[in-house]
Design a protein around this motif. Structure first.
Motif, PDB file in Angstrom:
ATOM      1  N   MET A 274       1.045  -1.184  -0.062  1.00  0.00           N
ATOM      2  CA  MET A 274       0.070   0.135   0.061  1.00  0.00           C
ATOM      3  C   MET A 274       0.880   1.149  -0.082  1.00  0.00           C
ATOM      4  O   MET A 274       2.051   1.334   0.339  1.00  0.00           O
ATOM      5  N   LYS A 275       0.433   2.378  -0.422  1.00  0.00           N
ATOM      6  CA  LYS A 275       0.919   3.673  -0.399  1.00  0.00           C
ATOM      7  C   LYS A 275       0.277   4.582   0.327  1.00  0.00           C
ATOM      8  O   LYS A 275      -0.904   4.530   0.474  1.00  0.00           O
ATOM      9  N   LEU A 276       0.973   5.471   1.086  1.00  0.00           N
ATOM     10  CA  LEU A 276       0.405   6.583   1.761  1.00  0.00           C
ATOM     11  C   LEU A 276       0.663   7.856   1.112  1.00  0.00           C
ATOM     12  O   LEU A 276       1.694   7.972   0.634  1.00  0.00           O
ATOM     13  N   ALA A 277      -0.319   8.508   0.777  1.00  0.00           N
ATOM     14  CA  ALA A 277      -0.362   9.781  -0.066  1.00  0.00           C
ATOM     15  C   ALA A 277      -0.645  11.164   0.921  1.00  0.00           C
ATOM     16  O   ALA A 277      -1.920  11.185   1.301  1.00  0.00           O
ATOM     17  N   LYS A 278       0.176  12.017   0.890  1.00  0.00           N
ATOM     18  CA  LYS A 278      -0.061  13.165   1.959  1.00  0.00           C
ATOM     19  C   LYS A 278       0.070  14.314   0.879  1.00  0.00           C
ATOM     20  O   LYS A 278       0.713  14.596   0.075  1.00  0.00           O
ATOM     21  N   PHE A 279      -1.121  15.166   1.145  1.00  0.00           N
ATOM     22  CA  PHE A 279      -1.236  16.462   0.312  1.00  0.00           C
ATOM     23  C   PHE A 279      -1.169  17.585   0.991  1.00  0.00           C
ATOM     24  O   PHE A 279      -1.555  17.841   2.421  1.00  0.00           O
ATOM     25  N   GLY A 280      -0.116  18.700   0.523  1.00  0.00           N
ATOM     26  CA  GLY A 280      -0.016  19.878   1.111  1.00  0.00           C
ATOM     27  C   GLY A 280      -0.939  20.838   1.127  1.00  0.00           C
ATOM     28  O   GLY A 280      -1.906  20.541   0.265  1.00  0.00           O
ATOM     29  N   GLY A 281      -0.645  21.930   1.763  1.00  0.00           N
ATOM     30  CA  GLY A 281      -1.876  22.741   1.880  1.00  0.00           C
ATOM     31  C   GLY A 281      -2.388  23.329   0.483  1.00  0.00           C
ATOM     32  O   GLY A 281      -3.701  23.538   0.233  1.00  0.00           O
TER      33      GLY A 281
ATOM     34  N   VAL B  46      -4.677   8.621   2.992  1.00  0.00           N
ATOM     35  CA  VAL B  46      -4.433   9.846   2.537  1.00  0.00           C
ATOM     36  C   VAL B  46      -4.424  10.891   3.750  1.00  0.00           C
ATOM     37  O   VAL B  46      -5.355  10.956   4.640  1.00  0.00           O
ATOM     38  N   VAL B  47      -3.206  11.444   3.711  1.00  0.00           N
ATOM     39  CA  VAL B  47      -3.107  12.468   4.911  1.00  0.00           C
ATOM     40  C   VAL B  47      -3.441  13.882   4.283  1.00  0.00           C
ATOM     41  O   VAL B  47      -2.521  14.276   3.383  1.00  0.00           O
ATOM     42  N   VAL B  48      -4.171  14.711   5.013  1.00  0.00           N
ATOM     43  CA  VAL B  48      -4.227  16.320   4.488  1.00  0.00           C
ATOM     44  C   VAL B  48      -3.669  17.424   5.399  1.00  0.00           C
ATOM     45  O   VAL B  48      -3.885  17.161   6.448  1.00  0.00           O
ATOM     46  N   SER B  49      -3.420  18.232   4.700  1.00  0.00           N
ATOM     47  CA  SER B  49      -3.050  19.565   5.260  1.00  0.00           C
ATOM     48  C   SER B  49      -4.421  20.206   5.495  1.00  0.00           C
ATOM     49  O   SER B  49      -5.333  20.114   4.826  1.00  0.00           O
TER      50      SER B  49
END
Lengths: 447, 447
Positions: free
Chosen positions: B1-8, B33-36
């Motif tokens: 699996m992949k973790l995708a983090k998105f910046g502001g 998914v991790v979000v700012s």
């Protein structure tokens, strides 16, 4: 005026002393001559100073002194015979024999024994010079003003000495002065550390502000690299005092540190020449460089260890440096170089400081006191040092050196520029030490 | 699996969130998914987190809250309108308004204010994803297992947290998790240091042992060199965690140190990509290098000072290191690098540590306590750092670098290899900093 100092091999025989005479006579500026004790005439020969040391041991141990006295007297007699100085023989003989009358409880008795070699040398030289028409005069170190501290075998010049030494310029004669020792304020003979005739020469050259301190030995000058590693290396033509100091520190065994300092401080250039080939240019040690050389000399030395410690964010810990060096000091480990990183600190030390128990104590302390994450000890390293004043000025020297090593596939463990900025240190595995030296020599000395 | 983090900036508007949707949908491996919080839509825009900060200040200072609340609500309302999520508006509005009911004496009230940006972001994203057919689920940091220490604004993950985080792999849904904060053992919201969404991403990627930690921002990747110094520099294709760390330390402002460590330790590679150009390769940060590059990146930083002290035979004094670092520690001077010589020691420090009174105290201490002969302080220096794992392996990199600088007549004050061995430090005068960077870039990146 020039000061000419002659080493032991230049005084080892009548034939050699005739060369000294020829050299001094050929330049009227040579007004002060400092002499060592007679040295070796051939490989297996024994230096007079070593004979005097044996003489002292026999005397101290209550042994029969006739054999050693005979050997010594034969040595001086032979020189006197060669130089036709028969009138001097009795005088020298009495000097040698009378040593066995000295009080063994005197702190300076050993110094007095050892100094006799230089004293007799100077007496022979001055007699020979006078007999052959040079206006020469024997002057004892005491009369020359070489006042020293009362530290047997480790005399240090007293600063006030320079006042009297400066007056030597007034003598009309060529002064013949024994090297290696001075006189304490109480008039006792006290020697410098061994090889100290070079120190005498440097002190006197500095004291009289000689225009040149000539140091005559039996080699043509200073090799740019160890001749056991590179065949027939070039002789250094000119080297600055600072370069010389770095080279000595990095493994060249040429002149005592103490023998360089007085001349260097006084700004007196030094010329190393061969008594047997005075026509050769020799090596000149100068206060400031005049000849462009990307690298002047390459020294190397093995037996080094790198201790590398890793601790996460070590650099943020403002007490780390102090605590680390506290541990080193406690364990008596002297470091020669340090490099640092975000999480790492590496120190270069000589392996003699890292015996098994010390290494264990160090590991324990680093883990317990500094709580380092990792310790890596890399042994069997050599430090190859390229020295040149130009390294300070010219970036390309580092480039040429590292590319030369890269072409030979020599891996540099660490590259460091000394804080003095006149040396580049290549830390390599011991097995490639000689190849590293040769590669650098090829790059900078062979075209 | 992949973790995708998105910046502001990837969450700044409905249009951006649609791109996020497209990216997540395009790869079924993207399970977390991790979000700012919503960032800037244009240069002069204000980030939601900054609005929340202002909101807190107004609340604390008893000001009229209507203007700031209106600004915040407008921001969220606009995004909801763009994404046709009108049902969410009331819920978000209540979240924002109810902040003004919090007890100001609670230690975590500021953290709670700030965290609301990420929380609302995640609520918007999960609603939009679900509405558009993705099996998504909002999960609070508390429910995700991000247990942290009770240090307001400086939360640290509690090691036990990883047990629960590992369980996230069992969720069938795509998890949408707010970045930037965790929950204390008492259930309070507590934020990481600012920019902490990257930390959340790294912690979760490490905890679930993701095969990739994707970090989406609005840039194509990490430039190999400052684009203000070199026009259109190449994007780094691959960089190791160690190289990244050195580059960050040497002046690259990319990711928080804290955001790299968890992923690096877990051996999870990280891929920095552009939400606006997901088709571009981006920059991959890997545990071990796979691509040969003599230099990966060139960083630089100015405002350095070299303090060089000279003391005759300093290196012989085994207590010198400890006493020297005692003085530095006392004066609060942190050193970044050290070089040593026979008589010299030089340290590199940032000039902020060397105010006039500190410099004076240092000079006094060095003269009085260490009795140094000379102190030279060279100011206005820059450190240009070339970073690459290959520097450890390949000697020729140093050679190429120094020759490139020599050709441009750039004088290197000191050259140092970091103890980590993946960086070369060129200390130069500040006025040639940019030229040094450009010369090295030309040498290693332009053919």
């Amino acid at each position: 005026m020039k000061l000419a100092k002659f080493g032991g091999s230049s005084l080892a025989s009548g034939e050699q002393i005739r060369k000294v005479f020829g050299i001094v006579k050929s330049d009227p500026l040579r007004k002060i001559v400092v002499v060592s004790a007679p040295g070796k005439r051939f490989e297996s020969d024994i230096k007079v100073t070593d004979l005097l040391d044996a003489y002292y041991q026999d005397y101290k141990n209550g042994k029969n002194l006739v054999p050693i006295q005979t050997t010594l007297l034969d040595r001086f007699e032979e020189i006197c015979d060669e130089l036709e100085l028969s009138e001097l023989k009795q005088f020298l003989s009495e000097k040698v024999i009378s040593l066995a009358l000295l009080n063994l409880h005197n702190r300076f008795v050993y110094d007095k024994f050892l100094s006799t070699g230089e004293e007799c040398s100077a007496l022979i030289v001055s007699s020979y010079f006078k007999k052959n028409g040079l206006n020469a005069k024997f002057l004892s170190p005491k009369d020359a003003g070489i006042l020293v501290s009362s530290d047997p075998c480790e005399a240090k010049l007293l600063p006030i000495a320079y006042n009297k030494i400066a007056g030597l310029v007034k003598y009309p004669e060529i002064l013949i002065i024994p090297g290696f020792y001075g006189a304490t304020l109480n008039g006792e003979v006290c020697t410098f550390s061994r090889g100290g005739s070079d120190i005498t020469g440097a002190i006197l050259a500095a004291g009289v502000k000689a225009e040149m301190y000539e140091n005559f030995t039996d080699v043509d000058g200073i090799y740019s690299v160890n001749p056991n590693v590179v065949e027939n290396p070039v002789i250094i033509e000119e080297v600055t005092y600072r370069e010389m100091r770095e080279l000595s520190f990095a493994g060249f065994s040429v002149l005592h540190e103490e023998a360089l300092i007085p001349a260097a401080r006084a700004g007196v250039p030094m010329l190393l020449k061969n008594t047997n080939h005075p026509e050769l240019p020799g090596t000149q040690i100068v206060p400031n460089w005049t000849i462009d050389m990307p690298v002047v000399g390459i020294a190397s030395s093995r037996g080094y260890v790198i201790i590398k410690i890793t601790k996460y964010m070590l650099y943020r810990d403002i007490s780390f440096g102090r605590r680390f060096f506290e541990i080193l000091e406690k364990l008596g480990i002297r470091f020669e170089a340090i490099t640092t990183g975000i999480d790492d600190m590496s120190i270069l030390v000589r392996d003699k400081y890292l015996s098994a128990p010390i290494q264990e104590a160090l590991s324990d302390d680093l883990k317990e006191i500094l709580q380092v994450d990792d310790i890596v000890i890399v042994k069997n390293l050599a430090v190859v040092t390229a020295v040149s004043e130009e390294i300070r000025q010219q970036t390309h020297i580092t480039g040429r050196a590292t590319l030369a090593l890269a072409r030979k596939n020599i891996k540099i463990e660490t590259l460091m520029q000394g804080a003095s900025e006149v040396s580049l240190l290549f830390i390599v595995k011991e097995e490639v030490e000689n190849e590293t030296v040769r590669s650098l020599y090829e790059e900078f000395f062979e075209d």
